[in-house]
Design a protein around this motif. Structure first.
Motif, PDB file in Angstrom:
ATOM      1  N   GLU A 185    -109.316  44.397   3.759  1.00 37.31           N
ATOM      2  CA  GLU A 185    -109.226  43.189   3.051  1.00 37.31           C
ATOM      3  C   GLU A 185    -110.570  43.248   2.053  1.00 37.31           C
ATOM      4  O   GLU A 185    -111.691  43.360   2.272  1.00 37.31           O
ATOM      5  CB  GLU A 185    -109.127  41.820   3.782  1.00 37.31           C
ATOM      6  CG  GLU A 185    -108.684  40.707   2.875  1.00 37.31           C
ATOM      7  CD  GLU A 185    -107.155  40.687   2.432  1.00 37.31           C
ATOM      8  OE1 GLU A 185    -106.848  39.636   1.840  1.00 37.31           O
ATOM      9  OE2 GLU A 185    -106.728  41.637   2.368  1.00 37.31           O
ATOM     10  N   HIS A 186    -110.065  43.048   0.742  1.00 38.21           N
ATOM     11  CA  HIS A 186    -111.104  42.873  -0.206  1.00 38.21           C
ATOM     12  C   HIS A 186    -112.164  41.812   0.135  1.00 38.21           C
ATOM     13  O   HIS A 186    -111.420  40.585   0.479  1.00 38.21           O
ATOM     14  CB  HIS A 186    -110.390  42.815  -1.639  1.00 38.21           C
ATOM     15  CG  HIS A 186    -111.537  43.054  -2.634  1.00 38.21           C
ATOM     16  ND1 HIS A 186    -112.564  42.066  -3.236  1.00 38.21           N
ATOM     17  CD2 HIS A 186    -111.847  44.010  -3.478  1.00 38.21           C
ATOM     18  CE1 HIS A 186    -113.270  42.503  -4.255  1.00 38.21           C
ATOM     19  NE2 HIS A 186    -112.690  43.391  -4.338  1.00 38.21           N
ATOM     20  N   SER A 189    -110.770  38.098  -1.395  1.00 38.56           N
ATOM     21  CA  SER A 189    -109.353  37.882  -1.094  1.00 38.56           C
ATOM     22  C   SER A 189    -109.885  36.861  -0.007  1.00 38.56           C
ATOM     23  O   SER A 189    -109.346  35.599   0.095  1.00 38.56           O
ATOM     24  CB  SER A 189    -108.542  38.928  -0.579  1.00 38.56           C
ATOM     25  OG  SER A 189    -107.332  38.318  -0.268  1.00 38.56           O
ATOM     26  N   GLU A 190    -110.551  37.245   1.124  1.00 31.98           N
ATOM     27  CA  GLU A 190    -111.069  36.279   2.017  1.00 31.98           C
ATOM     28  C   GLU A 190    -111.673  35.122   1.646  1.00 31.98           C
ATOM     29  O   GLU A 190    -111.341  33.860   2.253  1.00 31.98           O
ATOM     30  CB  GLU A 190    -112.121  37.250   3.061  1.00 31.98           C
ATOM     31  CG  GLU A 190    -111.218  38.315   3.758  1.00 31.98           C
ATOM     32  CD  GLU A 190    -110.650  37.790   5.156  1.00 31.98           C
ATOM     33  OE1 GLU A 190    -110.214  36.915   5.179  1.00 31.98           O
ATOM     34  OE2 GLU A 190    -110.097  38.899   5.740  1.00 31.98           O
ATOM     35  N   ASN A 226    -103.659  41.961  -1.670  1.00 26.00           N
ATOM     36  CA  ASN A 226    -104.566  40.735  -1.062  1.00 26.00           C
ATOM     37  C   ASN A 226    -104.114  39.999   0.010  1.00 26.00           C
ATOM     38  O   ASN A 226    -103.164  39.079  -0.199  1.00 26.00           O
ATOM     39  CB  ASN A 226    -105.027  39.936  -2.128  1.00 26.00           C
ATOM     40  CG  ASN A 226    -105.864  40.410  -3.244  1.00 26.00           C
ATOM     41  OD1 ASN A 226    -106.677  41.335  -2.901  1.00 26.00           O
ATOM     42  ND2 ASN A 226    -105.580  40.185  -4.334  1.00 26.00           N
ATOM     43  N   PHE A 227    -103.879  40.811   1.285  1.00 24.63           N
ATOM     44  CA  PHE A 227    -103.290  40.010   2.437  1.00 24.63           C
ATOM     45  C   PHE A 227    -103.616  38.750   2.533  1.00 24.63           C
ATOM     46  O   PHE A 227    -102.720  37.842   2.607  1.00 24.63           O
ATOM     47  CB  PHE A 227    -103.467  40.799   3.523  1.00 24.63           C
ATOM     48  CG  PHE A 227    -103.130  40.345   4.969  1.00 24.63           C
ATOM     49  CD1 PHE A 227    -101.620  40.783   5.190  1.00 24.63           C
ATOM     50  CD2 PHE A 227    -103.419  39.299   5.775  1.00 24.63           C
ATOM     51  CE1 PHE A 227    -100.899  40.512   6.520  1.00 24.63           C
ATOM     52  CE2 PHE A 227    -102.796  39.072   6.790  1.00 24.63           C
ATOM     53  CZ  PHE A 227    -101.511  39.405   7.284  1.00 24.63           C
ATOM     54  N   ALA A 228    -104.867  38.040   2.706  1.00 27.44           N
ATOM     55  CA  ALA A 228    -105.286  36.870   3.146  1.00 27.44           C
ATOM     56  C   ALA A 228    -104.590  36.015   1.936  1.00 27.44           C
ATOM     57  O   ALA A 228    -104.409  34.665   2.227  1.00 27.44           O
ATOM     58  CB  ALA A 228    -106.576  36.716   2.983  1.00 27.44           C
ATOM     59  N   TRP A 259     -99.201  49.081  -0.172  1.00 26.08           N
ATOM     60  CA  TRP A 259     -99.904  47.895   0.535  1.00 26.08           C
ATOM     61  C   TRP A 259     -98.979  47.720   1.638  1.00 26.08           C
ATOM     62  O   TRP A 259     -98.411  46.649   1.948  1.00 26.08           O
ATOM     63  CB  TRP A 259    -100.330  46.705  -0.189  1.00 26.08           C
ATOM     64  CG  TRP A 259    -101.042  47.015  -1.446  1.00 26.08           C
ATOM     65  CD1 TRP A 259    -100.893  46.788  -2.580  1.00 26.08           C
ATOM     66  CD2 TRP A 259    -102.483  47.417  -1.327  1.00 26.08           C
ATOM     67  NE1 TRP A 259    -101.742  47.147  -3.481  1.00 26.08           N
ATOM     68  CE2 TRP A 259    -103.073  47.646  -2.615  1.00 26.08           C
ATOM     69  CE3 TRP A 259    -103.474  47.509  -0.374  1.00 26.08           C
ATOM     70  CZ2 TRP A 259    -104.234  47.807  -3.009  1.00 26.08           C
ATOM     71  CZ3 TRP A 259    -104.669  47.873  -0.491  1.00 26.08           C
ATOM     72  CH2 TRP A 259    -105.334  48.013  -1.887  1.00 26.08           C
TER      73      TRP A 259
END
Length: 268
Positions: A185-186, A189-190, A226-228, A259
């Motif tokens: 994760e970037h 993004s978190e 961006n998963f989060a 992704w």
């Protein structure tokens, strides 16, 4: 160095190492696009440059990276819609007549030949540049880097994404290796996921708002991997079935750049 005055390097279009450089650049374009995405969200810019290289010719149709009689030139103001890369031609062609410096161009992602961005003078990507640097002597390489005013690092290693300095330093990909798996994760993004939930709680319409091209926040975050933030948007009611004006869903956009974690999150 002025992009329009950058030196010309010649190579055989069938050079297997150069073809491999093109392949790796395309396979890892997602890390370039993720950084462009976050640069657009920053109040204070962090990137020194962000450019994509592509082949151009005077012949009919779109040239490929191994087409003869092409010039590979850099683009600025890069955009990507899940299918095509667009930008402004930075270089002045040496022999081509059909394109000029400053032209707006658009081409399929599969036709690009390289990309690079720089943070604090440190270069990421630049697959073809580093291959060329690897064939230079030490003095010539130092002169090349000084002309650019950038730190390209070890030409045998390609930095693809900056990572938090917790033990491992920067994530690197060896030149010529397989494209790296999802690098995680970037950090932005978190950090943004919680703030995004707060903003939507104050204004629920944000989750469904669209740009002129029909893009929602979910579309944008999915394409950037961006998963989060994708997870946060889904939790506050974002519609994974919504389509852009070009008919693409968030799942299709995440899949277009590989992704895998975001794709799994968006699968029905």
């Amino acid at each position: 160095m002025s992009e329009s005055q950058s030196p010309v390097f010649y190579f055989d279009a069938s050079d297997p190492q150069m073809q491999r450089a093109h392949e790796l650049a395309r396979a890892n374009f997602r890390y370039f696009w993720r950084e462009v995405h976050w640069e657009r969200r920053r109040i204070i810019p962090a990137l020194d440059l962000m450019s994509v290289k592509a082949p151009f010719s005077d012949g009919p149709g779109l040239p490929t990276t191994n087409s003869p009689d092409v010039e590979h030139m850099w683009l600025s103001d890069v955009d990507f819609d899940g299918r095509e890369v667009s930008g402004t031609l930075l270089n002045s062609p040496n022999w081509l007549k059909s394109v000029s410096e400053g032209d707006s161009v658009k081409l399929p992602l599969g036709n690009i030949s390289d990309w690079m961005y720089a943070i604090g003078g440190e270069v990421f990507g630049a697959y073809t540049v580093n291959l060329i640097r690897s064939r230079m002597g030490r003095a010539e390489r130092a002169e090349h880097d000084a002309a650019w005013g950038l730190d390209f690092g070890d030409p045998a290693k390609i930095r693809v994404s900056p990572q938090p300095k917790q033990g491992g330093g920067l994530l690197k990909s060896w030149f010529g290796s397989k494209p790296p798996a999802d690098t995680g994760e970037h950090p932005m993004s978190e950090a943004m996921a919680g703030k995004l939930r707060e903003q939507v709680a104050q204004d629920p319409s944000l989750v469904h708002s669209r740009s002129d091209d029909g893009w929602t926040f979910l579309h944008q975050e999915a394409l950037a991997g961006n998963f989060a933030t994708v997870q946060a948007l889904l939790q506050v009611g974002a519609d994974p079935k919504a389509r852009t004006n070009h008919g693409l869903t968030a799942l299709q956009l995440a899949h277009s750049l590989g992704w895998e974690k975001v794709v799994a999150l968006l699968l029905p």
